[in-house]
Design an enzyme around this catalytic site. Structure first.
Site, PDB file in Angstrom:
ATOM      1  N   TYR A 182       0.852  -1.202   0.000  1.00 20.20           N
ATOM      2  CA  TYR A 182       0.000   0.000   0.000  1.00 20.20           C
ATOM      3  C   TYR A 182       0.882   1.245   0.000  1.00 20.20           C
ATOM      4  O   TYR A 182       0.661   2.186  -0.765  1.00 20.20           O
ATOM      5  CB  TYR A 182      -0.901  -0.040   1.238  1.00 20.20           C
ATOM      6  CG  TYR A 182      -1.632   1.245   1.567  1.00 20.20           C
ATOM      7  CD1 TYR A 182      -2.815   1.575   0.920  1.00 20.20           C
ATOM      8  CD2 TYR A 182      -1.141   2.108   2.553  1.00 20.20           C
ATOM      9  CE1 TYR A 182      -3.490   2.742   1.239  1.00 20.20           C
ATOM     10  CE2 TYR A 182      -1.815   3.273   2.875  1.00 20.20           C
ATOM     11  CZ  TYR A 182      -2.979   3.588   2.210  1.00 20.20           C
ATOM     12  OH  TYR A 182      -3.642   4.757   2.531  1.00 20.20           O
TER      13      TYR A 182
HETATM   14  N1  LIG Z   1      -7.896   5.586   6.924  1.00 20.30           N
HETATM   15  C1  LIG Z   1      -6.668   6.064   6.951  1.00 20.30           C
HETATM   16  O1  LIG Z   1      -5.983   6.021   7.999  1.00 20.30           O
HETATM   17  C2  LIG Z   1      -6.063   6.688   5.727  1.00 20.30           C
HETATM   18  C3  LIG Z   1      -4.817   7.314   5.873  1.00 20.30           C
HETATM   19  C4  LIG Z   1      -4.221   7.902   4.757  1.00 20.30           C
HETATM   20  C5  LIG Z   1      -4.875   7.875   3.545  1.00 20.30           C
HETATM   21  N2  LIG Z   1      -6.076   7.251   3.434  1.00 20.30           N
HETATM   22  C6  LIG Z   1      -6.682   7.221   2.115  1.00 20.30           C
HETATM   23  O2  LIG Z   1      -7.966   7.815   2.141  1.00 20.30           O
HETATM   24  C7  LIG Z   1      -8.815   7.176   1.187  1.00 20.30           C
HETATM   25  C8  LIG Z   1     -10.075   6.691   1.875  1.00 20.30           C
HETATM   26  O3  LIG Z   1      -9.677   5.761   2.879  1.00 20.30           O
HETATM   27  P1  LIG Z   1     -10.679   5.172   3.973  1.00 20.30           P
HETATM   28  O4  LIG Z   1      -9.906   5.052   5.217  1.00 20.30           O
HETATM   29  O5  LIG Z   1     -11.962   5.903   3.936  1.00 20.30           O
HETATM   30  O6  LIG Z   1     -10.848   3.698   3.366  1.00 20.30           O
HETATM   31  P2  LIG Z   1     -12.027   2.626   3.535  1.00 20.30           P
HETATM   32  O7  LIG Z   1     -12.842   2.921   4.719  1.00 20.30           O
HETATM   33  O8  LIG Z   1     -11.349   1.309   3.410  1.00 20.30           O
HETATM   34  O9  LIG Z   1     -12.904   2.912   2.226  1.00 20.30           O
HETATM   35  C9  LIG Z   1     -12.318   2.721   0.973  1.00 20.30           C
HETATM   36  C10 LIG Z   1     -13.243   3.274  -0.071  1.00 20.30           C
HETATM   37  O10 LIG Z   1     -12.609   3.072  -1.345  1.00 20.30           O
HETATM   38  C11 LIG Z   1     -13.508   2.322  -2.155  1.00 20.30           C
HETATM   39  N3  LIG Z   1     -12.819   1.486  -3.126  1.00 20.30           N
HETATM   40  C12 LIG Z   1     -11.914   0.502  -2.923  1.00 20.30           C
HETATM   41  N4  LIG Z   1     -11.562  -0.049  -4.094  1.00 20.30           N
HETATM   42  C13 LIG Z   1     -12.269   0.599  -5.053  1.00 20.30           C
HETATM   43  C14 LIG Z   1     -12.360   0.490  -6.463  1.00 20.30           C
HETATM   44  N5  LIG Z   1     -11.666  -0.436  -7.160  1.00 20.30           N
HETATM   45  N6  LIG Z   1     -13.173   1.344  -7.136  1.00 20.30           N
HETATM   46  C15 LIG Z   1     -13.887   2.277  -6.462  1.00 20.30           C
HETATM   47  N7  LIG Z   1     -13.882   2.407  -5.133  1.00 20.30           N
HETATM   48  C16 LIG Z   1     -13.064   1.581  -4.440  1.00 20.30           C
HETATM   49  C17 LIG Z   1     -14.318   1.470  -1.180  1.00 20.30           C
HETATM   50  O11 LIG Z   1     -15.482   1.004  -1.811  1.00 20.30           O
HETATM   51  P3  LIG Z   1     -16.201  -0.380  -1.337  1.00 20.30           P
HETATM   52  O12 LIG Z   1     -17.065  -0.014  -0.161  1.00 20.30           O
HETATM   53  O13 LIG Z   1     -16.975  -0.806  -2.527  1.00 20.30           O
HETATM   54  O14 LIG Z   1     -15.125  -1.340  -0.956  1.00 20.30           O
HETATM   55  C18 LIG Z   1     -14.579   2.518  -0.102  1.00 20.30           C
HETATM   56  O15 LIG Z   1     -15.606   3.371  -0.486  1.00 20.30           O
HETATM   57  C19 LIG Z   1      -7.988   6.050   0.558  1.00 20.30           C
HETATM   58  O16 LIG Z   1      -7.408   6.493  -0.640  1.00 20.30           O
HETATM   59  C20 LIG Z   1      -6.916   5.818   1.601  1.00 20.30           C
HETATM   60  O17 LIG Z   1      -5.749   5.251   1.049  1.00 20.30           O
HETATM   61  C21 LIG Z   1      -6.690   6.672   4.491  1.00 20.30           C
END
Ligand SMILES: NC(=O)c1ccc[n+]([C@@H]2O[C@H](COP(=O)([O-])OP(=O)(O)OC[C@H]3O[C@@H](n4cnc5c(N)ncnc54)[C@H](OP(=O)(O)O)[C@@H]3O)[C@@H](O)[C@H]2O)c1
Length: 238
Positions: A141
């Protein structure tokens, strides 16, 4: 001028976590239309929300989404994948990370560019502190988020002359499904969503939206690597 009020915005991965919080915050700030890209059907009570079937690894859905979007001021590349149990021994896992976090982001951005150029709009991509320091609990990742950061810098340089601003949200650990397995301090998705939009309003290239990432903001903005980015970007400035 506001980047949100009265504007049309597309959020990928809009159904949960940070994406869902961004949708909520956009609506609270007066967005005129929020295209909510999701893999599964979405219903939303607010009539400003337009659900779009959008798996960011599916070129057909990306094309259809671009056709459905009438105009666009802001693209939020939020969809992301983080696979547990990775130790960088499996190339297929790395490919799955890249398919969503790098090529998905690339594909959606390219498809939305005509609309963004027409509106002199903006892109913000949800990146991570692990873009800069590989986090060994999620090593593949982290590799993909490092690549996505470089993609963001490259797009910023190449789109500046076409009137499109490109931003990176450098995010620490946030309390979503993605981090459920980790017992560490976490920021709330709502606070992060609000801080990302605040950073956009201020026109920041890199936005540091939580207490952990804020610790590195000054070192980055005043540092040699940001200076180098500007120097390199000047090579393609029109
Ligand atoms: N949480 C953290 O600590 C953190 C830190 C730094 C950056 N981020 C970034 O912030 C963003 C959101 O993270 P989050 O924590 O909200 O993640 P999350 O809760 O795991 O949600 C991920 C989202 O991405 C969607 N997704 C995954 N694969 C996809 C695909 N092939 N096409 C379209 N949608 C897809 C998922 O849809 P489904 O529901 O269909 O699976 C879900 O809506 C990500 O880019 C992540 O890398 C998060």
């Amino acid at each position: 001028m506001s980047t949100v009020s009265g504007k049309a915005v597309l959020v990928t991965g809009a159904n949960r976590g940070i994406g869902e919080a961004v949708v909520r915050e956009l609506l609270a700030r007066g967005a005129a239309r929020v295209y909510a890209g999701t893999r599964r059907p979405l219903e939303h009570a607010d009539e400003r929300v337009v659900p779009l079937p959008l798996d960011v690894t599916d070129p057909g859905q990306i094309r259809a989404a671009a056709e459905a979007v009438e105009s666009l001021d802001l693209l939020v590349n939020n969809a992301g994948l983080a696979l547990l149990g990775d130790d960088l021994s499996d190339g297929a896992m790395l490919e799955r990370h890249f398919a969503v976090n790098v090529f998905g982001t690339f594909g959606v951005t390219q498809a939305m560019l005509p609309a963004l150029i027409a509106s002199r709009g903006a892109v913000v991509t949800m990146l991570s502190t692990s873009s800069w320091a590989n986090m060994p609990l999620l090593p593949g990742y982290s590799v993909s988020k490092a690549a996505a950061f470089s993609l963001t810098q490259g797009l910023r340089a190449h789109l500046a002359g076409r009137g499109v601003r490109v931003h990176a949200a450098i995010i620490g650990v946030v309390d979503t499904d993605m981090t459920a397995a980790f017992d560490v301090p976490k920021a709330s998705p709502g606070a992060v969503a609000a801080a990302v939009l605040d950073g956009l309003e201020r026109g920041e290239d890199e936005i540091f939206p939580d207490p952990a990432s804020a610790l590195i903001a000054d070192a980055w903005r005043d540092g040699a690597f940001k200076a180098m980015e500007r120097e390199y970007a000047a090579l393609v400035a029109g």
